[in-house]
Design a protein around this motif. Structure first.
Motif, PDB file in Angstrom:
ATOM      1  N   ASN A   1     104.486  24.492 113.782  1.00  0.00           N
ATOM      2  CA  ASN A   1     104.766  25.647 114.635  1.00  0.00           C
ATOM      3  C   ASN A   1     106.120  26.252 114.261  1.00  0.00           C
ATOM      4  O   ASN A   1     106.926  25.629 113.587  1.00  0.00           O
ATOM      5  N   THR A   2     106.360  27.447 114.750  1.00  0.00           N
ATOM      6  CA  THR A   2     107.658  28.089 114.561  1.00  0.00           C
ATOM      7  C   THR A   2     108.496  27.872 115.810  1.00  0.00           C
ATOM      8  O   THR A   2     108.009  27.985 116.920  1.00  0.00           O
ATOM      9  N   SER A   3     109.769  27.511 115.606  1.00  0.00           N
ATOM     10  CA  SER A   3     110.697  27.271 116.713  1.00  0.00           C
ATOM     11  C   SER A   3     111.953  28.097 116.509  1.00  0.00           C
ATOM     12  O   SER A   3     112.346  28.357 115.375  1.00  0.00           O
ATOM     13  N   PRO A   4     112.631  28.462 117.613  1.00  0.00           N
ATOM     14  CA  PRO A   4     113.956  29.053 117.454  1.00  0.00           C
ATOM     15  C   PRO A   4     114.899  28.000 116.855  1.00  0.00           C
ATOM     16  O   PRO A   4     114.763  26.809 117.123  1.00  0.00           O
ATOM     17  N   VAL A   5     115.853  28.448 116.055  1.00  0.00           N
ATOM     18  CA  VAL A   5     116.799  27.554 115.391  1.00  0.00           C
ATOM     19  C   VAL A   5     118.209  28.091 115.576  1.00  0.00           C
ATOM     20  O   VAL A   5     118.466  29.271 115.345  1.00  0.00           O
ATOM     21  N   ILE A   6     119.126  27.226 116.013  1.00  0.00           N
ATOM     22  CA  ILE A   6     120.541  27.570 116.041  1.00  0.00           C
ATOM     23  C   ILE A   6     121.130  27.030 114.748  1.00  0.00           C
ATOM     24  O   ILE A   6     121.035  25.833 114.471  1.00  0.00           O
ATOM     25  N   GLY A   7     121.720  27.904 113.932  1.00  0.00           N
ATOM     26  CA  GLY A   7     122.340  27.483 112.677  1.00  0.00           C
ATOM     27  C   GLY A   7     123.843  27.587 112.780  1.00  0.00           C
ATOM     28  O   GLY A   7     124.370  28.598 113.225  1.00  0.00           O
ATOM     29  N   PHE A   8     124.529  26.510 112.393  1.00  0.00           N
ATOM     30  CA  PHE A   8     125.990  26.474 112.377  1.00  0.00           C
ATOM     31  C   PHE A   8     126.457  26.474 110.928  1.00  0.00           C
ATOM     32  O   PHE A   8     126.077  25.593 110.153  1.00  0.00           O
TER      33      PHE A   8
ATOM     34  N   ARG B   1     125.787  23.954 106.228  1.00  0.00           N
ATOM     35  CA  ARG B   1     125.006  24.532 107.320  1.00  0.00           C
ATOM     36  C   ARG B   1     124.310  23.395 108.052  1.00  0.00           C
ATOM     37  O   ARG B   1     123.712  22.519 107.442  1.00  0.00           O
ATOM     38  N   HIS B   2     124.407  23.403 109.362  1.00  0.00           N
ATOM     39  CA  HIS B   2     123.749  22.416 110.208  1.00  0.00           C
ATOM     40  C   HIS B   2     122.840  23.181 111.164  1.00  0.00           C
ATOM     41  O   HIS B   2     123.284  24.136 111.798  1.00  0.00           O
ATOM     42  N   SER B   3     121.583  22.779 111.253  1.00  0.00           N
ATOM     43  CA  SER B   3     120.618  23.497 112.097  1.00  0.00           C
ATOM     44  C   SER B   3     120.061  22.593 113.186  1.00  0.00           C
ATOM     45  O   SER B   3     119.806  21.414 112.950  1.00  0.00           O
ATOM     46  N   LEU B   4     119.889  23.154 114.368  1.00  0.00           N
ATOM     47  CA  LEU B   4     119.250  22.466 115.490  1.00  0.00           C
ATOM     48  C   LEU B   4     118.075  23.319 115.957  1.00  0.00           C
ATOM     49  O   LEU B   4     118.228  24.511 116.210  1.00  0.00           O
TER      50      LEU B   4
END
Length: 69
Positions: A17-24, A35-38
């Motif tokens: 599935n596709t999810s929203p991702v917060i990328g730092f 880059r760190h993604s949650l």
């Protein structure tokens, strides 16, 4: 000093599935950047931030859950 910027995008998760991702995006003084993604999902009426442990194909996920105080 480390500088950090973040962005909100969408990405594929292990379930397909596709999810929203917060990328730092972290930038260190020695010209090193990372880059760190949650990923953001809703589970049992709770918002969960998660990331992979090791190889994403192993489906071992780490949850980050905010607890009530």
């Amino acid at each position: 000093m480390v500088s950090c910027a973040w962005s909100l995008t969408e990405g594929d998760n292990p379930s397909g599935n596709t999810s929203p991702v917060i990328g730092f995006d972290l930038e260190y003084p020695d010209n090193y950047s990372m880059r760190h993604s949650l990923y953001i999902v809703e589970e049992n009426e709770k918002l969960i931030l998660w990331n992979f442990i090791g190889d994403p194909d192993d489906f071992r996920l780490q949850d980050f859950v905010k607890e009530q105080q």
